[in-house]
Design a protein around this motif. Structure first.
Motif, PDB file in Angstrom:
ATOM      1  N   LEU A 329      52.277  -1.949  -0.968  1.00  0.00           N
ATOM      2  CA  LEU A 329      51.923  -3.119  -0.158  1.00  0.00           C
ATOM      3  C   LEU A 329      50.700  -2.848   0.695  1.00  0.00           C
ATOM      4  CD1 LEU A 329      55.466  -4.272   1.023  1.00  0.00           C
ATOM      5  CD2 LEU A 329      54.071  -5.299  -0.761  1.00  0.00           C
ATOM      6  N   LEU A 330      50.659  -1.681   1.322  1.00  0.00           N
ATOM      7  CA  LEU A 330      49.581  -1.426   2.282  1.00  0.00           C
ATOM      8  C   LEU A 330      48.257  -1.107   1.602  1.00  0.00           C
ATOM      9  CD1 LEU A 330      51.518   0.628   4.955  1.00  0.00           C
ATOM     10  CD2 LEU A 330      50.893  -1.781   5.015  1.00  0.00           C
ATOM     11  N   PHE A 331      48.313  -0.475   0.453  1.00  0.00           N
ATOM     12  CA  PHE A 331      47.071  -0.146  -0.231  1.00  0.00           C
ATOM     13  C   PHE A 331      46.726  -1.158  -1.309  1.00  0.00           C
ATOM     14  CE2 PHE A 331      48.562   3.919   1.490  1.00  0.00           C
ATOM     15  CZ  PHE A 331      47.480   4.204   2.305  1.00  0.00           C
ATOM     16  N   GLY A 332      47.504  -2.235  -1.317  1.00  0.00           N
ATOM     17  CA  GLY A 332      47.205  -3.313  -2.255  1.00  0.00           C
ATOM     18  C   GLY A 332      47.294  -2.895  -3.707  1.00  0.00           C
ATOM     19  N   THR A 333      48.202  -1.969  -4.014  1.00  0.00           N
ATOM     20  CA  THR A 333      48.288  -1.520  -5.401  1.00  0.00           C
ATOM     21  C   THR A 333      49.451  -2.163  -6.150  1.00  0.00           C
ATOM     22  OG1 THR A 333      49.509   0.392  -4.610  1.00  0.00           O
ATOM     23  CG2 THR A 333      47.176   0.720  -5.065  1.00  0.00           C
ATOM     24  N   SER A 334      50.091  -3.123  -5.499  1.00  0.00           N
ATOM     25  CA  SER A 334      51.180  -3.797  -6.192  1.00  0.00           C
ATOM     26  C   SER A 334      50.592  -4.723  -7.246  1.00  0.00           C
ATOM     27  CB  SER A 334      52.000  -4.601  -5.190  1.00  0.00           C
ATOM     28  OG  SER A 334      52.975  -5.325  -5.876  1.00  0.00           O
ATOM     29  N   ALA A 335      51.110  -4.639  -8.454  1.00  0.00           N
ATOM     30  CA  ALA A 335      50.510  -5.383  -9.558  1.00  0.00           C
ATOM     31  C   ALA A 335      50.851  -6.855  -9.494  1.00  0.00           C
ATOM     32  CB  ALA A 335      50.961  -4.788 -10.885  1.00  0.00           C
ATOM     33  N   MET A 359      63.545  -3.829   2.896  1.00  0.00           N
ATOM     34  CA  MET A 359      62.494  -4.012   1.879  1.00  0.00           C
ATOM     35  C   MET A 359      61.993  -5.447   1.885  1.00  0.00           C
ATOM     36  SD  MET A 359      64.460  -2.045  -1.149  1.00  0.00           S
ATOM     37  CE  MET A 359      65.288  -0.499  -0.840  1.00  0.00           C
ATOM     38  N   GLU A 360      62.922  -6.392   2.009  1.00  0.00           N
ATOM     39  CA  GLU A 360      62.503  -7.788   2.068  1.00  0.00           C
ATOM     40  C   GLU A 360      61.649  -8.027   3.304  1.00  0.00           C
ATOM     41  OE1 GLU A 360      66.152 -10.033  -0.246  1.00  0.00           O
ATOM     42  OE2 GLU A 360      66.429  -9.362   1.814  1.00  0.00           O
ATOM     43  N   GLY A 361      62.064  -7.385   4.398  1.00  0.00           N
ATOM     44  CA  GLY A 361      61.286  -7.492   5.633  1.00  0.00           C
ATOM     45  C   GLY A 361      59.864  -7.010   5.436  1.00  0.00           C
ATOM     46  N   MET A 362      59.713  -5.939   4.654  1.00  0.00           N
ATOM     47  CA  MET A 362      58.367  -5.400   4.404  1.00  0.00           C
ATOM     48  C   MET A 362      57.506  -6.409   3.654  1.00  0.00           C
ATOM     49  SD  MET A 362      59.623  -1.596   3.331  1.00  0.00           S
ATOM     50  CE  MET A 362      58.087  -0.926   2.741  1.00  0.00           C
ATOM     51  N   VAL A 363      58.088  -7.005   2.635  1.00  0.00           N
ATOM     52  CA  VAL A 363      57.329  -7.978   1.839  1.00  0.00           C
ATOM     53  C   VAL A 363      56.943  -9.175   2.710  1.00  0.00           C
ATOM     54  CG1 VAL A 363      57.432  -9.503  -0.166  1.00  0.00           C
ATOM     55  CG2 VAL A 363      58.423  -7.219  -0.295  1.00  0.00           C
ATOM     56  N   THR A 364      57.898  -9.622   3.549  1.00  0.00           N
ATOM     57  CA  THR A 364      57.612 -10.755   4.434  1.00  0.00           C
ATOM     58  C   THR A 364      56.516 -10.403   5.441  1.00  0.00           C
ATOM     59  OG1 THR A 364      59.956 -11.221   4.255  1.00  0.00           O
ATOM     60  CG2 THR A 364      58.731 -12.502   5.861  1.00  0.00           C
ATOM     61  N   ASP A 365      56.624  -9.193   5.999  1.00  0.00           N
ATOM     62  CA  ASP A 365      55.609  -8.725   6.950  1.00  0.00           C
ATOM     63  C   ASP A 365      54.210  -8.899   6.387  1.00  0.00           C
ATOM     64  OD1 ASP A 365      56.952  -8.030   9.167  1.00  0.00           O
ATOM     65  OD2 ASP A 365      56.901  -5.857   8.858  1.00  0.00           O
ATOM     66  N   LEU A 366      54.075  -8.559   5.133  1.00  0.00           N
ATOM     67  CA  LEU A 366      52.757  -8.596   4.526  1.00  0.00           C
ATOM     68  C   LEU A 366      52.256 -10.019   4.375  1.00  0.00           C
ATOM     69  CD1 LEU A 366      51.624  -5.842   3.928  1.00  0.00           C
ATOM     70  CD2 LEU A 366      51.410  -6.594   1.581  1.00  0.00           C
ATOM     71  N   GLN A 367      53.214 -10.913   4.075  1.00  0.00           N
ATOM     72  CA  GLN A 367      52.880 -12.334   3.976  1.00  0.00           C
ATOM     73  C   GLN A 367      52.392 -12.837   5.338  1.00  0.00           C
ATOM     74  OE1 GLN A 367      53.205 -13.519   0.838  1.00  0.00           O
ATOM     75  NE2 GLN A 367      51.915 -15.147   1.688  1.00  0.00           N
ATOM     76  N   LEU A 368      53.145 -12.493   6.382  1.00  0.00           N
ATOM     77  CA  LEU A 368      52.790 -12.914   7.734  1.00  0.00           C
ATOM     78  C   LEU A 368      51.435 -12.341   8.129  1.00  0.00           C
ATOM     79  CD1 LEU A 368      56.207 -12.457   9.597  1.00  0.00           C
ATOM     80  CD2 LEU A 368      55.132 -14.592   8.850  1.00  0.00           C
ATOM     81  N   ALA A 369      51.184 -11.101   7.687  1.00  0.00           N
ATOM     82  CA  ALA A 369      49.928 -10.446   8.052  1.00  0.00           C
ATOM     83  C   ALA A 369      48.736 -11.231   7.525  1.00  0.00           C
ATOM     84  CB  ALA A 369      49.916  -9.027   7.517  1.00  0.00           C
ATOM     85  N   LYS A 370      48.897 -11.861   6.373  1.00  0.00           N
ATOM     86  CA  LYS A 370      47.784 -12.637   5.804  1.00  0.00           C
ATOM     87  C   LYS A 370      47.436 -13.815   6.698  1.00  0.00           C
ATOM     88  CE  LYS A 370      48.379 -11.431   0.998  1.00  0.00           C
ATOM     89  NZ  LYS A 370      49.284 -11.720  -0.107  1.00  0.00           N
ATOM     90  N   VAL A 394      49.955  -6.238  10.774  1.00  0.00           N
ATOM     91  CA  VAL A 394      50.960  -5.951  11.802  1.00  0.00           C
ATOM     92  C   VAL A 394      52.322  -5.858  11.134  1.00  0.00           C
ATOM     93  CG1 VAL A 394      51.986  -6.704  13.974  1.00  0.00           C
ATOM     94  CG2 VAL A 394      49.593  -7.197  13.497  1.00  0.00           C
ATOM     95  N   LEU A 395      52.996  -4.725  11.340  1.00  0.00           N
ATOM     96  CA  LEU A 395      54.266  -4.488  10.664  1.00  0.00           C
ATOM     97  C   LEU A 395      55.396  -4.387  11.683  1.00  0.00           C
ATOM     98  CD1 LEU A 395      52.974  -1.613   8.369  1.00  0.00           C
ATOM     99  CD2 LEU A 395      53.001  -4.057   7.858  1.00  0.00           C
ATOM    100  N   THR A 396      56.584  -4.729  11.251  1.00  0.00           N
ATOM    101  CA  THR A 396      57.759  -4.603  12.114  1.00  0.00           C
ATOM    102  C   THR A 396      58.287  -3.178  12.002  1.00  0.00           C
ATOM    103  OG1 THR A 396      58.239  -6.860  11.439  1.00  0.00           O
ATOM    104  CG2 THR A 396      59.933  -5.721  12.715  1.00  0.00           C
ATOM    105  N   THR A 397      58.408  -2.509  13.125  1.00  0.00           N
ATOM    106  CA  THR A 397      58.739  -1.084  13.113  1.00  0.00           C
ATOM    107  C   THR A 397      59.962  -0.746  12.246  1.00  0.00           C
ATOM    108  OG1 THR A 397      57.911  -1.020  15.342  1.00  0.00           O
ATOM    109  CG2 THR A 397      59.096   0.916  14.584  1.00  0.00           C
ATOM    110  N   GLY A 398      61.051  -1.457  12.465  1.00  0.00           N
ATOM    111  CA  GLY A 398      62.304  -1.081  11.811  1.00  0.00           C
ATOM    112  C   GLY A 398      62.297  -1.152  10.289  1.00  0.00           C
TER     113      GLY A 398
END
Lengths: 624, 199
Positions: A329-335, A359-370, A394-398
């Motif tokens: 997610l962070l390095f934009g290498t997700s296909a 994991m879902e939180g991580m994916v959502t975080d990235l959406q919000l970051a956009k 911006v990521l959610t710590t937990g």
């Protein structure tokens, strides 16, 4: 009237005497008749054409004589017939078992059973069928089952080895009808699958060892192959279970138990949880393994999740998976975002919402970051622009794996950007604290080399190091160390990537392959490349040890919580019961070691959550 | 709460008091009273009495005056008292070195694997011995035989004991039967009879 009654009575009497007479007549020949019938049947069994109609009539007499009572047929014919049948098939079985292979034998047995059924419909009483078939099965199958199934070159193992699905189906059909008949078959199936799996494990282990000897670096691919093979193995034998073995629960169980054995082995120092998460990473990241189309990817993800069911350390998988997901997610290498979401929903379905929530939180975080980023760009248009383009996620710590945050001395240009973003973020929220993770950043910097300028894609750490050379021509190792304010390990790693690896952007003195604390560095103005934009890779530090440590720590908390939960509701509980309830509660995530549970109990005792019963040291009490 | 507390300097008095508290069943009160007693000991130590350095001499003296039958309540009480006296600064565990000295003092002739046990703890245990583990070791010493029979691997023994048993099995297996003989010789025949009495 009276006469009429007498007449009727008389007639009844006559009929009765008639039958008794017939019985008397037959009495002498009774045995002979029976023997004749059995002999005829045996002739037919040997393939002789017999008069079935005659047999039917004779046997009908046996039934009729009872006048609604089957005793005569049962006692005088059937009992003897069944015992003769038993004898007949015992002889057959002992012959065939010697001379025939297992498949041949099964075909014969199947044929015999069919013929016997046929016999019942043609001339035996229908009530005989069940007993007759039972008897034939007993003699032909139950009594020789071990001998038959264990035949060395044609038994159950051989059939499994040679993929004789038709014979295996026949085996299932025959043995499913006898009590406990499937137990040995399913056991052999389990053992066969286990040994195939163990062989794969050993093969992968050997490959890893020989690679170590040859010092070739292409690790990983062998492990990838291993997971692929396990998936194929699972698919193959799952098909056996659903087709040959009609989806019988015994075989589902056997398959599960077999996979649980070898899916929890350690291969070349890696647990299968780790291998499986690497495997899925390879599928999900850009330019992973081979090019697969969407359906194939979906299908493979399905299988990965299925395989996870057999792995007891699900928490370890989750942790490794999260690490890999974070990188993607962070390095934009997700296909493909859809695949990311799809595997999460599969995992959620199988392991529960708690398993995937982070994991879902991580994916959502990235959406919000956009969204956040576009707002930030607006903000920059209105307010001061810091001079370089900055993207902040911006990521959610937990939700995210924990990263060590280091106080990198940022170059002034970047530090300014950070200030602008902080200002922007202040306008959005008041009570959130931002912790900057420079170790996960990427920078595009332009190197003004003599031949041509080249855009360098580097990490924030690398970029900070390179920017030091804007103000100095030559820097020693210790100068770099103190100006960056990073650890020795990190500085060595950075310098190696910039001066000893593929792209030598920095020139090193002396020009060796390793970094020493006495070296000094200069900007290599002569560097060039045929590309105009290059990515300077920084090999990630091996995070395996940290992941395992994190998981161990989480497990301790999970065990403590589970014990307290159990004891809170039970108040007093014997040790073994506490142990089994605890294992049960945690089995969805991992298989706790007894010793660790014991240690946690001891720890909880010292922390006054529990105490040992004074009279019975094997019992614990909850202390409220 | 008790005026006698102030002039209690001698270990005999403290021991009597300790046993008195232990023999009364009321659990909640007992804990509190023991804490009070411990505070008292701490204050004596501040004044230079009952020093931790000489505690084992004192305990040894006390032990020689007591008629301690193995397996009796008195012995269990004394065993607990040793732990109680070895505690420092209100901690609920005691150091390995203290524990080993204490075992050698109290369990000598009462635990057939005493030497092996002490060696094992010295080499392998890193943490202090907890209040829970301490009495379990007495229970273990009472029920285990030199061939490790009598130990129930499924029981709730502290991990330290499980590890010790595993360690002993490893030794006996690697040294084959010869070491088992040595182990058997370690057992003092007098002690064996006395332990089997209370079984």
């Amino acid at each position: 009237m009276d006469r009429q009654v007498i007449m009727l009575d008389h007639g009844w009497g006559l009929m009765q005497t008639g039958t008794t007479k017939l019985i008397k007549i037959l009495e002498g020949d009774w045995v002979r008749a029976r023997e004749a019938v059995i002999a005829l049947i045996n002739q037919e069994r040997e393939g002789v054409q017999i008069d079935r109609a005659l047999l039917k009539n004779v046997l009908a007499i046996f039934v009729e004589i009872g006048m609604g009572n089957m005793e005569c047929y049962l006692n005088d014919f059937e009992a003897e017939f069944l015992s003769d049948t038993a004898g007949y098939y015992t002889r057959k079985a002992s012959n065939w078992i010697q001379q025939d292979s297992c498949p041949e034998y099964m075909i014969k047995a199947e044929e015999c059973l069919k013929r016997e059924k046929d016999r019942v419909t043609h001339y035996l009483h229908s009530s005989t069928e069940e007993k007759l078939i039972e008897q034939v099965q007993e003699q032909l199958l139950s009594k020789v089952s071990q001998q038959l199934l264990e035949k060395e070159h044609s038994g159950c193992y051989a059939l499994l080895r040679e993929d004789k699905t038709e014979d295996l189906t026949r085996m299932y059909n025959l043995f499913s009808k006898i009590p406990k008949g499937l137990d040995p078959v399913s056991l052999m199936f389990k053992q066969h699958v286990t040994s195939e799996g163990i062989a794969m494990v050993n093969q992968a282990e050997e490959a890893a060892n020989s690679r170590k000897e040859n010092r070739s670096v292409s690790s990983g691919s062998q492990e990838q192959m291993f997971i692929r093979k396990v998936i194929d193995l699972h698919e193959k034998y799952m098909l056996y279970v659903t087709t040959c073995f009609a989806g019988h629960t015994l075989f589902h169980k056997a398959l599960k138990e077999a996979f649980e054995v070898f899916c929890n082995k350690v291969i070349a120092g890696s647990s299968s949880a780790e291998l499986l998460s690497n495997f899925s990473d390879n599928i999900l990241k850009k330019g992973g393994s081979e090019k697969l189309d969407d359906d194939v990817i979906e299908d493979t993800l399905d299988k990965v999740v299925k395989l996870l069911a057999y792995i007891s350390d699900k928490d370890l998988f989750a942790e490794f998976y999260r690490k890999k997901l974070a990188r993607r997610l962070l390095f934009g290498t997700s296909a493909n975002d859809d695949h990311e979401r799809s595997i999460l929903s599969k995992l959620k379905q199988q392991c529960g919402g708690q398993f995937t929530s982070k994991m879902e939180g991580m994916v959502t975080d990235l959406q919000l970051a956009k969204d956040n980023q576009s707002e930030f760009e607006e903000f920059q248009k209105i307010n001061a622009h810091p001079g370089i383009d900055l993207t902040v996620t911006v990521l959610t710590t937990g939700f995210w794996p924990s990263y060590k945050s280091l106080d990198l001395n940022l170059p002034a240009e970047m530090a300014k950007c950070v200030e602008v973003f902080k200002e922007f973020y202040q306008t959005k929220t008041k009570h959130r604290k931002l912790t900057w993770q420079y170790s996960l950043g990427t920078c595009n910097v332009v190197g003004k080399f003599q031949k041509k300028p080249i855009e360098l894609v580097v990490t924030t750490y690398q970029a900070s190091l390179l920017l030091l050379f804007n103000s100095s021509d030559k820097l020693t190792y210790s100068e770099i160390l103190s100006q960056l304010n990073l650890s020795d390990d990190d500085v060595v790693r950075l310098l190696h990537s910039l001066s000893c690896a593929k792209y030598k952007i920095l020139a090193k003195e002396p020009n060796t392959k390793t970094i020493s604390h006495k070296d000094s560095f200069m900007f290599n103005a002569e560097f060039t490349d045929k590309m105009r934009r290059i990515k300077v890779p920084l090999p990630p530090v091996d995070e395996k040890k940290k992941v395992i440590e994190d998981v161990d720590k989480d497990r301790r908390y999970a065990i403590d919580a589970s014990i307290v939960r159990i004891m809170k509701s039970r108040k007093v509980l014997p040790y073994h019961q506490l142990l089994s309830e605890c294992v049960e509660q945690l089995s969805r995530m991992f298989k706790p070691d007894f010793k660790i549970i014991k240690k946690r109990i001891e720890d909880l005792i010292t922390r006054d959550y529990l105490e040992r019963d004074k009279d019975n040291p094997n019992t614990f009490r909850y202390l409220a | 709460m008790d005026s006698s507390g102030s002039n209690m300097v001698n270990i005999f008095d403290i021991y009597r008091r300790y046993c008195d508290i232990r023999s009364r069943s009321g659990h909640e009160g007992a804990k509190e009273e023991l804490n009070l007693l411990l505070k008292l000991i701490e204050s004596k130590r501040m004044m230079g009495f009952l020093s931790l350095n000489s505690i084992f001499d004192e305990l040894h003296g006390l032990m020689s005056h007591l008629d301690l039958m193995a397996g009796s309540f008195q012995f269990t009480c004394f065993y607990g008292f040793v732990f109680f006296m070895c505690r420092e600064n209100g901690q609920r565990n005691i150091t390995i070195s203290k524990a080993i000295t204490a075992w050698k003092l109290v369990l000598s002739g009462r635990f057939r694997l005493l030497n092996q046990w002490c060696d094992f703890v010295e080499k392998h245990q890193r943490h202090n011995i907890s209040e829970d583990t301490w009495p379990q070791i007495l229970a273990f010493s009472r029920c285990v035989h030199e061939d490790l029979e009598g130990y129930d691997s499924k029981g709730a023994w502290p991990v330290l004991i499980d590890d010790f048993v595993a360690h002993m099995y490893r030794i006996t297996r690697s040294n084959s039967c010869s070491s088992l003989n040595i182990l058997l010789k370690c057992g003092d025949p007098k002690v064996q009879s006395c332990i089997s009495d209370d079984a």
